[in-house]
Design a protein around this motif. Sequence first.
Motif, PDB file in Angstrom:
ATOM      1  N   PRO A 111     -33.854   6.566 -29.801  1.00 59.77           N
ATOM      2  CA  PRO A 111     -33.394   7.759 -29.102  1.00 59.77           C
ATOM      3  C   PRO A 111     -34.032   9.030 -29.634  1.00 59.77           C
ATOM      4  O   PRO A 111     -34.432   9.106 -30.793  1.00 59.77           O
ATOM      5  CB  PRO A 111     -31.881   7.770 -29.384  1.00 59.77           C
ATOM      6  CG  PRO A 111     -31.717   7.032 -30.666  1.00 59.77           C
ATOM      7  CD  PRO A 111     -32.804   6.001 -30.684  1.00 59.77           C
ATOM      8  N   GLY A 112     -34.101  10.013 -28.761  1.00 60.50           N
ATOM      9  CA  GLY A 112     -34.382  11.374 -29.161  1.00 60.50           C
ATOM     10  C   GLY A 112     -33.079  12.140 -29.196  1.00 60.50           C
ATOM     11  O   GLY A 112     -32.093  11.737 -28.571  1.00 60.50           O
ATOM     12  N   ARG A 113     -33.058  13.226 -29.917  1.00 62.05           N
ATOM     13  CA  ARG A 113     -31.871  14.070 -29.932  1.00 62.05           C
ATOM     14  C   ARG A 113     -31.577  14.563 -28.516  1.00 62.05           C
ATOM     15  O   ARG A 113     -32.499  14.881 -27.761  1.00 62.05           O
ATOM     16  CB  ARG A 113     -32.120  15.254 -30.863  1.00 62.05           C
ATOM     17  CG  ARG A 113     -30.904  16.094 -31.092  1.00 62.05           C
ATOM     18  CD  ARG A 113     -31.175  17.182 -32.105  1.00 62.05           C
ATOM     19  NE  ARG A 113     -30.345  18.331 -31.836  1.00 62.05           N
ATOM     20  CZ  ARG A 113     -29.117  18.494 -32.297  1.00 62.05           C
ATOM     21  NH1 ARG A 113     -28.605  17.597 -33.091  1.00 62.05           N
ATOM     22  NH2 ARG A 113     -28.404  19.560 -31.978  1.00 62.05           N
ATOM     23  N   GLY A 114     -30.293  14.606 -28.144  1.00 64.46           N
ATOM     24  CA  GLY A 114     -29.923  15.131 -26.831  1.00 64.46           C
ATOM     25  C   GLY A 114     -30.010  14.124 -25.718  1.00 64.46           C
ATOM     26  O   GLY A 114     -30.083  14.495 -24.553  1.00 64.46           O
ATOM     27  N   GLY A 115     -30.028  12.827 -26.054  1.00 59.36           N
ATOM     28  CA  GLY A 115     -29.960  11.812 -25.013  1.00 59.36           C
ATOM     29  C   GLY A 115     -31.298  11.294 -24.535  1.00 59.36           C
ATOM     30  O   GLY A 115     -31.352  10.462 -23.633  1.00 59.36           O
ATOM     31  N   GLY A 133     -32.523  12.904 -16.996  1.00 63.48           N
ATOM     32  CA  GLY A 133     -31.144  12.937 -17.472  1.00 63.48           C
ATOM     33  C   GLY A 133     -30.994  12.338 -18.850  1.00 63.48           C
ATOM     34  O   GLY A 133     -31.829  12.553 -19.736  1.00 63.48           O
ATOM     35  N   VAL A 134     -29.917  11.568 -19.031  1.00 65.37           N
ATOM     36  CA  VAL A 134     -29.626  10.953 -20.329  1.00 65.37           C
ATOM     37  C   VAL A 134     -30.379   9.633 -20.379  1.00 65.37           C
ATOM     38  O   VAL A 134     -29.807   8.549 -20.235  1.00 65.37           O
ATOM     39  CB  VAL A 134     -28.106  10.747 -20.501  1.00 65.37           C
ATOM     40  CG1 VAL A 134     -27.802  10.294 -21.925  1.00 65.37           C
ATOM     41  CG2 VAL A 134     -27.349  12.029 -20.200  1.00 65.37           C
ATOM     42  N   PHE A 136     -31.746   7.771 -22.608  1.00 67.91           N
ATOM     43  CA  PHE A 136     -31.396   6.721 -23.567  1.00 67.91           C
ATOM     44  C   PHE A 136     -30.313   5.817 -22.983  1.00 67.91           C
ATOM     45  O   PHE A 136     -30.455   4.587 -22.966  1.00 67.91           O
ATOM     46  CB  PHE A 136     -30.917   7.334 -24.893  1.00 67.91           C
ATOM     47  CG  PHE A 136     -30.481   6.298 -25.897  1.00 67.91           C
ATOM     48  CD1 PHE A 136     -31.414   5.592 -26.635  1.00 67.91           C
ATOM     49  CD2 PHE A 136     -29.132   6.008 -26.083  1.00 67.91           C
ATOM     50  CE1 PHE A 136     -31.019   4.615 -27.545  1.00 67.91           C
ATOM     51  CE2 PHE A 136     -28.728   5.042 -26.989  1.00 67.91           C
ATOM     52  CZ  PHE A 136     -29.673   4.348 -27.713  1.00 67.91           C
ATOM     53  N   ARG A 137     -29.256   6.425 -22.479  1.00 69.15           N
ATOM     54  CA  ARG A 137     -28.164   5.654 -21.889  1.00 69.15           C
ATOM     55  C   ARG A 137     -28.639   4.884 -20.659  1.00 69.15           C
ATOM     56  O   ARG A 137     -28.311   3.710 -20.482  1.00 69.15           O
ATOM     57  CB  ARG A 137     -27.030   6.621 -21.521  1.00 69.15           C
ATOM     58  CG  ARG A 137     -25.768   5.947 -21.050  1.00 69.15           C
ATOM     59  CD  ARG A 137     -24.615   6.930 -20.955  1.00 69.15           C
ATOM     60  NE  ARG A 137     -24.904   8.014 -20.009  1.00 69.15           N
ATOM     61  CZ  ARG A 137     -24.121   9.086 -19.833  1.00 69.15           C
ATOM     62  NH1 ARG A 137     -23.036   9.229 -20.564  1.00 69.15           N
ATOM     63  NH2 ARG A 137     -24.434  10.005 -18.964  1.00 69.15           N
ATOM     64  N   ASP A 154     -33.110   3.260 -35.517  1.00 66.74           N
ATOM     65  CA  ASP A 154     -32.456   4.451 -36.057  1.00 66.74           C
ATOM     66  C   ASP A 154     -33.442   5.228 -36.923  1.00 66.74           C
ATOM     67  O   ASP A 154     -33.699   4.852 -38.065  1.00 66.74           O
ATOM     68  CB  ASP A 154     -31.255   4.012 -36.909  1.00 66.74           C
ATOM     69  CG  ASP A 154     -30.623   5.163 -37.667  1.00 66.74           C
ATOM     70  OD1 ASP A 154     -30.573   6.277 -37.113  1.00 66.74           O
ATOM     71  OD2 ASP A 154     -30.193   4.953 -38.820  1.00 66.74           O
ATOM     72  N   ALA A 159     -36.498  10.580 -33.726  1.00 63.27           N
ATOM     73  CA  ALA A 159     -35.537  11.321 -32.892  1.00 63.27           C
ATOM     74  C   ALA A 159     -35.892  12.802 -32.735  1.00 63.27           C
ATOM     75  O   ALA A 159     -35.411  13.463 -31.829  1.00 63.27           O
ATOM     76  CB  ALA A 159     -34.137  11.201 -33.480  1.00 63.27           C
TER      77      ALA A 159
END
Lengths: 203, 203
Positions: A111-115, A133-134, A136-137, A154, A159
Amino acid sequence: MRALIPFDASNPKTRLSPLLSAAERDSIARLLLQDVLSAIEDTPLEPEIVSTASISASVPVTVDDRPLDPVVNEAIEDGTPLVVLMADLGLLEGEQVQALLKTPGDLVIAPGRGGGTNALVIRDGTFRVDYHGVSFRDHLRLAEREGLSVSVVDSFRIATDVDEPEDLIEVLLHGRGEAAGWLTEAGFHIETTGGRPSIERTG
Amino acid sequence: MRALIPFDASNPKTRLSPLLSAAERDSIARLLLQDVLSAIEDTPLEPEIVSTASISASVPVTVDDRPLDPVVNEAIEDGTPLVVLMADLGLLEGEQVQALLKTPGDLVIAPGRGGGTNALVIRDGTFRVDYHGVSFRDHLRLAEREGLSVSVVDSFRIATDVDEPEDLIEVLLHGRGEAAGWLTEAGFHIETTGGRPSIERTG
């Protein structure tokens, strides 16, 4: 293994406008790209830049001004495995690239910060990206829908993409590449007079 | 091994005031602390909370209203090894704690976003902390001055402390603990209508 690095060559890094001129934003965007290429250098990845406009680089460049999703999805259809790395990962180093490559899974995602989605290893050709949008999700859901195995990596270094002025604090503190050197040369440094660290420019 | 978790029990998380009432900030601070304790649960660490005011907890609590530096430095003088974890690491899980513990070095340090120090493993009693300003950089310099060996742990989950409204996006997306559950219950969710993800509240 192919590594796709999408690059926005036209008016990049607009959110850094409070600190940097258009020419400077252009410079820092190219140095961040260079740092990502350096992180890949001693890995088995074969980098390809997909740029919205012609740029000179030490690796193959394809000019493609379509949005990110069709560009990446076409590359997935061309053949997997495929790695996709954002071009503004100013803290990325070889260690993180190696960690991505040795992580198992049909899909490896960092992930990157902010989704956001800052790195993908796509080992299954049925996967498709959706960077809006998001992401990652959305990418987790898309993988689940296809029944793919997914690993999440991680890493603070992965990120941290460079979009906002405060992201430059991270580059100054933790970066060891061209972008960090350029920022220091340009007079940027971290101030703590107000208590919390902020980025300032002298000269 | 002792694990010190400093906790600010008086008016915590003021930067979340745009989103949360004082009572809610108190709740989320305690749930974040609980999530940090849960992350430690299956590790060899023996947690001790050092709180600015009396709180009820499932682990020993010492009340000490001095600033963070003398509290931690006194604990180092009492005996190392010692682990210091911030109380607001809403994404911390056992995996990251285990990674800290198995990393060699007189000092193991994991940065927080913005120059902070979110986790320390201190294995040499000559080290002293200084949490003011750019503490990550300062801690590296202090260790270097003492001739200590230092390892830096790269973890997005450790780097993400919860201070600002946008940090709640990370908790909602990546958190699997009490704080994430509470935020969802309280009506928080991620909106992407403006293009970039933002945190919104319904109800």
